[in-house]
Design a protein around this motif. Structure first.
Motif, PDB file in Angstrom:
ATOM      1  N   LEU A 108       0.572  -1.134  -0.138  1.00 43.85           N
ATOM      2  CA  LEU A 108      -0.063  -0.367  -0.162  1.00 43.85           C
ATOM      3  C   LEU A 108       1.035   1.063   0.179  1.00 43.85           C
ATOM      4  CD1 LEU A 108      -2.182  -1.154   2.697  1.00 43.85           C
ATOM      5  CD2 LEU A 108      -2.714  -0.603  -0.134  1.00 43.85           C
ATOM      6  N   ILE A 109       1.657   1.425   1.020  1.00 50.09           N
ATOM      7  CA  ILE A 109       2.733   2.475   0.822  1.00 50.09           C
ATOM      8  C   ILE A 109       3.579   2.423  -0.261  1.00 50.09           C
ATOM      9  CG2 ILE A 109       4.996   3.106   1.928  1.00 50.09           C
ATOM     10  CD1 ILE A 109       4.126   2.391   4.492  1.00 50.09           C
ATOM     11  N   GLU A 110       4.018   1.650  -1.060  1.00 52.04           N
ATOM     12  CA  GLU A 110       5.246   1.370  -2.089  1.00 52.04           C
ATOM     13  C   GLU A 110       3.908   2.210  -3.609  1.00 52.04           C
ATOM     14  OE1 GLU A 110       7.039  -2.070  -1.700  1.00 52.04           O
ATOM     15  OE2 GLU A 110       7.895  -1.171  -0.908  1.00 52.04           O
ATOM     16  N   ASN A 111       2.233   1.739  -3.897  1.00 52.20           N
ATOM     17  CA  ASN A 111       2.040   1.724  -4.735  1.00 52.20           C
ATOM     18  C   ASN A 111       0.859   2.592  -4.699  1.00 52.20           C
ATOM     19  OD1 ASN A 111       3.025  -0.642  -6.976  1.00 52.20           O
ATOM     20  ND2 ASN A 111       2.733  -1.481  -4.557  1.00 52.20           N
ATOM     21  N   TYR A 112       0.585   3.164  -3.191  1.00 55.74           N
ATOM     22  CA  TYR A 112      -1.102   4.138  -3.038  1.00 55.74           C
ATOM     23  C   TYR A 112      -0.296   5.095  -2.319  1.00 55.74           C
ATOM     24  CZ  TYR A 112      -3.387   0.646  -4.170  1.00 55.74           C
ATOM     25  OH  TYR A 112      -4.168  -0.983  -5.419  1.00 55.74           O
ATOM     26  N   ASN A 113      -0.325   6.006  -3.318  1.00 53.48           N
ATOM     27  CA  ASN A 113       0.105   7.544  -2.454  1.00 53.48           C
ATOM     28  C   ASN A 113      -0.899   8.634  -1.143  1.00 53.48           C
ATOM     29  OD1 ASN A 113       1.443   9.919  -1.954  1.00 53.48           O
ATOM     30  ND2 ASN A 113      -0.042  11.327  -3.954  1.00 53.48           N
ATOM     31  N   TYR A 114      -0.901   7.783   0.017  1.00 50.63           N
ATOM     32  CA  TYR A 114      -1.249   8.078   0.840  1.00 50.63           C
ATOM     33  C   TYR A 114      -0.329   8.861   1.885  1.00 50.63           C
ATOM     34  CZ  TYR A 114      -5.826   5.776  -0.446  1.00 50.63           C
ATOM     35  OH  TYR A 114      -6.698   4.844  -1.083  1.00 50.63           O
ATOM     36  N   ASP A 115      -0.960   9.656   2.528  1.00 55.54           N
ATOM     37  CA  ASP A 115      -0.002  10.405   3.149  1.00 55.54           C
ATOM     38  C   ASP A 115      -0.373   9.804   5.048  1.00 55.54           C
ATOM     39  OD1 ASP A 115       0.146  12.683   2.005  1.00 55.54           O
ATOM     40  OD2 ASP A 115      -1.034  13.823   2.790  1.00 55.54           O
ATOM     41  N   ASN A 116      -1.702   8.960   5.468  1.00 54.97           N
ATOM     42  CA  ASN A 116      -1.606   8.187   6.551  1.00 54.97           C
ATOM     43  C   ASN A 116      -2.624   6.326   6.368  1.00 54.97           C
ATOM     44  OD1 ASN A 116      -0.840  11.202   7.926  1.00 54.97           O
ATOM     45  ND2 ASN A 116      -3.291  11.492   6.566  1.00 54.97           N
ATOM     46  N   ILE A 117      -1.967   5.737   7.133  1.00 49.65           N
ATOM     47  CA  ILE A 117      -2.620   4.366   6.841  1.00 49.65           C
ATOM     48  C   ILE A 117      -2.748   3.666   8.360  1.00 49.65           C
ATOM     49  CG2 ILE A 117      -1.952   2.316   5.904  1.00 49.65           C
ATOM     50  CD1 ILE A 117      -0.537   3.006   4.000  1.00 49.65           C
ATOM     51  N   ILE A 118      -3.660   3.253   8.763  1.00 49.49           N
ATOM     52  CA  ILE A 118      -4.713   2.836  10.196  1.00 49.49           C
ATOM     53  C   ILE A 118      -4.697   1.323  10.161  1.00 49.49           C
ATOM     54  CG2 ILE A 118      -6.038   4.115  11.766  1.00 49.49           C
ATOM     55  CD1 ILE A 118      -6.905   6.424  10.976  1.00 49.49           C
ATOM     56  N   LEU A 119      -4.817   0.967  11.065  1.00 47.18           N
ATOM     57  CA  LEU A 119      -4.918  -0.396  11.014  1.00 47.18           C
ATOM     58  C   LEU A 119      -6.292  -0.565  12.020  1.00 47.18           C
ATOM     59  CD1 LEU A 119      -1.951  -0.325   9.928  1.00 47.18           C
ATOM     60  CD2 LEU A 119      -2.194  -2.674  10.652  1.00 47.18           C
ATOM     61  N   VAL A 120      -6.974  -1.561  11.390  1.00 46.89           N
ATOM     62  CA  VAL A 120      -8.287  -1.761  12.206  1.00 46.89           C
ATOM     63  C   VAL A 120      -8.004  -3.321  12.303  1.00 46.89           C
ATOM     64  CG1 VAL A 120     -10.568  -1.576  12.803  1.00 46.89           C
ATOM     65  CG2 VAL A 120      -9.389   0.576  11.771  1.00 46.89           C
ATOM     66  N   GLY A 121      -8.371  -4.082  13.144  1.00 48.54           N
ATOM     67  CA  GLY A 121      -8.252  -5.473  12.786  1.00 48.54           C
ATOM     68  C   GLY A 121      -9.859  -5.766  14.162  1.00 48.54           C
ATOM     69  N   PHE A 122     -10.641  -6.540  13.759  1.00 46.20           N
ATOM     70  CA  PHE A 122     -11.381  -7.663  14.861  1.00 46.20           C
ATOM     71  C   PHE A 122     -10.886  -9.178  14.855  1.00 46.20           C
ATOM     72  CE2 PHE A 122     -12.856  -4.561  11.995  1.00 46.20           C
ATOM     73  CZ  PHE A 122     -13.599  -4.036  12.451  1.00 46.20           C
ATOM     74  N   SER A 123     -11.349  -9.070  15.770  1.00 47.94           N
ATOM     75  CA  SER A 123     -10.735 -10.542  16.638  1.00 47.94           C
ATOM     76  C   SER A 123      -9.286 -11.343  15.986  1.00 47.94           C
ATOM     77  CB  SER A 123     -12.002 -11.599  16.160  1.00 47.94           C
ATOM     78  OG  SER A 123     -11.996 -12.988  16.833  1.00 47.94           O
ATOM     79  N   LEU A 124      -9.181 -12.103  15.687  1.00 46.01           N
ATOM     80  CA  LEU A 124      -7.953 -12.910  15.056  1.00 46.01           C
ATOM     81  C   LEU A 124      -7.587 -11.328  14.463  1.00 46.01           C
ATOM     82  CD1 LEU A 124      -7.171 -16.161  13.270  1.00 46.01           C
ATOM     83  CD2 LEU A 124      -6.416 -13.674  12.064  1.00 46.01           C
ATOM     84  N   GLY A 125      -8.140 -10.753  13.529  1.00 49.49           N
ATOM     85  CA  GLY A 125      -7.456  -9.552  12.296  1.00 49.49           C
ATOM     86  C   GLY A 125      -7.399  -8.491  13.555  1.00 49.49           C
ATOM     87  N   GLY A 126      -7.805  -7.857  14.745  1.00 49.66           N
ATOM     88  CA  GLY A 126      -6.969  -7.662  16.152  1.00 49.66           C
ATOM     89  C   GLY A 126      -5.708  -8.183  16.549  1.00 49.66           C
ATOM     90  N   ASN A 127      -5.358  -9.385  16.697  1.00 48.38           N
ATOM     91  CA  ASN A 127      -4.390 -10.113  16.674  1.00 48.38           C
ATOM     92  C   ASN A 127      -3.132  -9.557  16.047  1.00 48.38           C
ATOM     93  OD1 ASN A 127      -3.214 -12.413  19.280  1.00 48.38           O
ATOM     94  ND2 ASN A 127      -2.404 -12.833  17.444  1.00 48.38           N
ATOM     95  N   LEU A 128      -3.392  -9.942  14.994  1.00 51.47           N
ATOM     96  CA  LEU A 128      -2.681  -9.543  13.825  1.00 51.47           C
ATOM     97  C   LEU A 128      -2.037  -8.348  14.177  1.00 51.47           C
ATOM     98  CD1 LEU A 128      -3.778 -11.335  11.344  1.00 51.47           C
ATOM     99  CD2 LEU A 128      -1.683 -11.793  12.102  1.00 51.47           C
ATOM    100  N   THR A 129      -3.177  -7.177  14.111  1.00 51.27           N
ATOM    101  CA  THR A 129      -2.954  -5.669  14.293  1.00 51.27           C
ATOM    102  C   THR A 129      -1.720  -5.469  15.499  1.00 51.27           C
ATOM    103  OG1 THR A 129      -4.967  -5.149  12.882  1.00 51.27           O
ATOM    104  CG2 THR A 129      -4.199  -3.337  14.861  1.00 51.27           C
ATOM    105  N   LEU A 130      -2.446  -5.416  16.553  1.00 49.38           N
ATOM    106  CA  LEU A 130      -1.033  -5.835  17.769  1.00 49.38           C
ATOM    107  C   LEU A 130      -0.074  -5.898  17.771  1.00 49.38           C
ATOM    108  CD1 LEU A 130      -4.569  -6.394  20.659  1.00 49.38           C
ATOM    109  CD2 LEU A 130      -3.508  -3.626  19.836  1.00 49.38           C
ATOM    110  N   LYS A 131       0.045  -7.252  17.578  1.00 43.74           N
ATOM    111  CA  LYS A 131       1.035  -7.827  16.995  1.00 43.74           C
ATOM    112  C   LYS A 131       2.100  -7.192  16.330  1.00 43.74           C
ATOM    113  CE  LYS A 131       3.496 -12.508  16.276  1.00 43.74           C
ATOM    114  NZ  LYS A 131       3.969 -12.477  15.232  1.00 43.74           N
ATOM    115  N   TYR A 132       1.703  -6.955  15.548  1.00 43.24           N
ATOM    116  CA  TYR A 132       2.186  -6.229  14.143  1.00 43.24           C
ATOM    117  C   TYR A 132       2.765  -5.129  14.838  1.00 43.24           C
ATOM    118  CZ  TYR A 132       3.130  -4.142   9.258  1.00 43.24           C
ATOM    119  OH  TYR A 132       3.754  -3.156   8.785  1.00 43.24           O
TER     120      TYR A 132
END
Length: 327
Positions: free
Chosen positions: A123-147
């Motif tokens: 996403l960083i290399e291919n899109y021109n965003y100033d800000n990226i925010i991660l939002v994860g739910f349950s297992l996806g939340g574990n991935l978010t926090l761990k990352y």
């Protein structure tokens, strides 16, 4: 210090954790018109990303839970709300969860943050965003926090913060809780879909030598982990997987504003999934516990127009703590 008091107050019937867990997935009729982008991975596989764009300079990366997808109702409702507030979103469909089976024997697991890192860098290399925010739910939340924790010293300055909802941050105790009688219906549903996927993989990769009799008899996550997760992903045992994949040890390393919301009546979570001490000792990790809300529920009433507490809470944290402007 950042232990937050919640203002979530549902009506009487929605003080039932089970009703709150089930209601959104059964009765929500919301849908999204995503634009899918399939990206090739370093290991000759693919990942499907589902974008919903409104022309923002901020992108919210959404990560679903166990056996979910971009069609999961909590993903859809969050996407629509954030779009209305002027933010672009993209849902990271974990491998094998987009509707098309991935190409490799391995799919995903609770700690597979190398895939999160790959998607973030794409996403960083291919899109021109100033800000990226991660939002994860349950297992996806574990991935978010761990990352966010494990990348604390190397994380891109474009990653401004994270939010995680209903997360079993201690996998061992979370699995033990989910395998109790009170969660029998949920467990059987998870095991059914996971067994089907493992059987499909065994058919495509006969060299895997799956013990199908043992798979048929499996009644716990640990059984599936012994048969699939451990050998496929190179763990020594289910216990080794639980230890290495859990997000809890990484919370103290978080260096950007990050919120975890867990409900006391979430029947999937054990006491070890409520990291009060970690939040008290952190400047950047915020923990909010609600009395009610179930698992990825947080529904207030039967009046759907008012069932947006979770989306509003995500929005408020982005405004106040990550300090991103919204409409």
């Amino acid at each position: 210090m950042p232990v937050l008091t919640s203002d979530f107050t549902p009506t009487f019937l929605f003080k039932s954790g089970h009703l709150n867990t089930i209601y959104r997935s059964v009765f929500s009729k919301e849908s999204c018109n995503y634009k899918r982008k399939r990206i090739s991975t370093w290991d000759k596989d693919f990942i499907d990303l589902d974008f919903s764009l409104v022309g923002s300079k901020t992108l919210v990366l959404l990560i679903h839970g166990l056996e979910g997808s971009s069609q999961s109702k909590y993903i859809v409702s969050t996407t629509k709300h954030l779009n209305q507030k002027g933010l672009d979103t993209v849902c990271f469909n974990l491998r094998g969860c987009s509707g098309d089976d991935n190409l490799l024997l391995g799919t995903y697991h609770s700690g597979k943050t190398e895939d999160v890192d790959f998607v973030v860098k794409h996403l960083i290399e291919n899109y021109n965003y100033d800000n990226i925010i991660l939002v994860g739910f349950s297992l996806g939340g574990n991935l978010t926090l761990k990352y966010i924790g494990e990348q604390s010293e190397n994380i891109s300055p474009k990653i401004k913060g994270g939010i995680a909802i209903s997360v079993p941050i201690d996998i061992a105790s979370g699995e033990y809780e989910l395998e109790k009688l009170k969660n029998k219906i949920y467990l059987e549903r998870f095991l059914k879909t996971m067994k089907t996927k493992i059987l499909d993989k065994a058919a495509k990769f006969p060299e895997f030598n799956l013990d199908k009799d043992q798979l048929a008899k499996a009644t716990r996550f640990k059984h599936l982990e012994s048969l699939y997760t451990v050998p496929v992903f190179g763990f020594e045992s289910p216990e080794d997987y639980w230890e290495k994949a859990s997000a809890k040890p990484y919370l103290s390393k978080i260096e950007i504003p990050t919120l975890l919301i867990n409900s006391k009546d979430d029947t999937f979570l054990s006491d070890k999934c409520f990291p009060i001490d970690e939040a008290k000792n952190s400047k950047n990790f915020f923990f909010e516990t609600t009395s009610y809300g179930g698992h990825c529920g947080f529904i207030s009433s039967f009046y759907n127009a008012k069932n947006n507490w979770l989306e509003l809470r995500i929005e408020r944290f982005i405004r106040q703590n990550i300090q991103i402007n919204l409409l």
